[in-house]
Design an enzyme around this catalytic site. Structure first.
Site, PDB file in Angstrom:
ATOM      1  N   GLY A  28       0.839  -1.204   0.000  1.00 48.79           N
ATOM      2  CA  GLY A  28       0.000   0.000   0.000  1.00 48.79           C
ATOM      3  C   GLY A  28       0.867   1.245   0.000  1.00 48.79           C
ATOM      4  N   ASN A  29       0.281   2.382   0.301  1.00 49.86           N
ATOM      5  CA  ASN A  29       1.066   3.606   0.438  1.00 49.86           C
ATOM      6  C   ASN A  29       0.387   4.518   1.453  1.00 49.86           C
ATOM      7  OD1 ASN A  29      -0.708   5.621  -1.027  1.00 49.86           O
ATOM      8  ND2 ASN A  29      -0.418   4.107  -2.645  1.00 49.86           N
TER       9      ASN A  29
END
Ligand code: CTP
Length: 222
Positions: A28-29
């Site tokens: 993810g980020n």
């Protein structure tokens, strides 16, 4: 607040995308979705009919005509392409993962004592695909950069053939997951417009004003 987007159909992407490795892990980020959600609210306030395609995030839902929750970049692309026909303006606020794991395991990956190599494959660029459509909407991108903001943003504006790009600094407590932001707007003809640091909701209002003004300039020049 303006009514500069009265009756316009606007599609907005927001938040991160999660790219699953197995049933319990993902890549993810740090995007919180705050800016994209604020842009969606500001576009609604300006009179637009907004479809928000949101990656996984915890923000309060803005007032929009439709919110579609997705997880991965491929799902986000599918939903954008499903709703883009007849859309006047597309704003790509999402921090779409550029890569996804080549394989997603349907069972939890077990450690086996050695290193683990992950092969990643490239995700489609949703923004560039929208800008390349034969009947493209007015297309706005974001560029989140840690350094050389203007140079990188200008390259993205030209390469993806956008109508406008909103560049911002990320990293060192700026950009992602915080309440304030500043933007530098760049246009294909070389114009630039800085929007100074302010709360994301007020910045989103300013950005939507600029989008409405530029849309009007292109579509009703007199
Ligand atoms: N974007 C997109 N689909 C992708 C990657 C990016 O739609 N697969 C959009 C984002 O929503 C944003 C813009 O492209 O509007 C720029 O995203 P950014 O991650 O800053 O740039 P990239 O083009 O991915 O380039 P790089 O990661 O090399 O900086």
């Amino acid at each position: 607040m303006t009514s500069g987007l009265q009756a316009k159909a606007v599609v907005i992407t927001a938040g991160p995308t999660y790219e699953d490795l197995d049933p319990v892990r993902f890549l993810g980020n740090r995007s919180s979705g705050r800016m994209g959600f604020a842009v969606a609210q500001a576009a609604t306030d300006a009179g637009a009919r907004v479809i928000l395609v949101a990656g996984p995030c915890q923000q309060d839902c803005p007032q929009v005509s439709e919110r579609i929750d997705v997880r991965s970049a491929l799902q986000m692309r599918e939903q954008v392409m499903r709703h883009i026909e007849g859309c006047d303006i597309f704003i790509g606020c999402a921090a779409v993962a550029d890569y996804r794991p080549a394989e997603t395991s349907d069972k939890k990956i077990k450690k086996d004592g050695g290193d683990l190599m992950l092969r990643l494959v490239q995700n489609p660029d949703i923004l560039a695909e929208v800008a390349a459509l034969p009947k493209r909407p007015f297309t706005v991108g974001f560029a989140a950069e840690t350094n050389d903001i203007e140079t990188h943003a200008l390259r993205k504006l030209r390469h993806k053939k956008l109508d406008m790009i909103a560049a911002n600094q990320v990293g060192e407590g700026r950009g992602f997951d915080c309440c304030d932001n500043a933007l530098l707007l760049l246009y294909p003809d070389g114009r630039k417009q800085p929007l100074p640091t302010q709360a994301k909701c007020s910045l989103a209002g300013r950005l939507v004003d600029e989008i409405a003004a530029e849309y009007q300039r292109i579509h009703n020049p007199h």
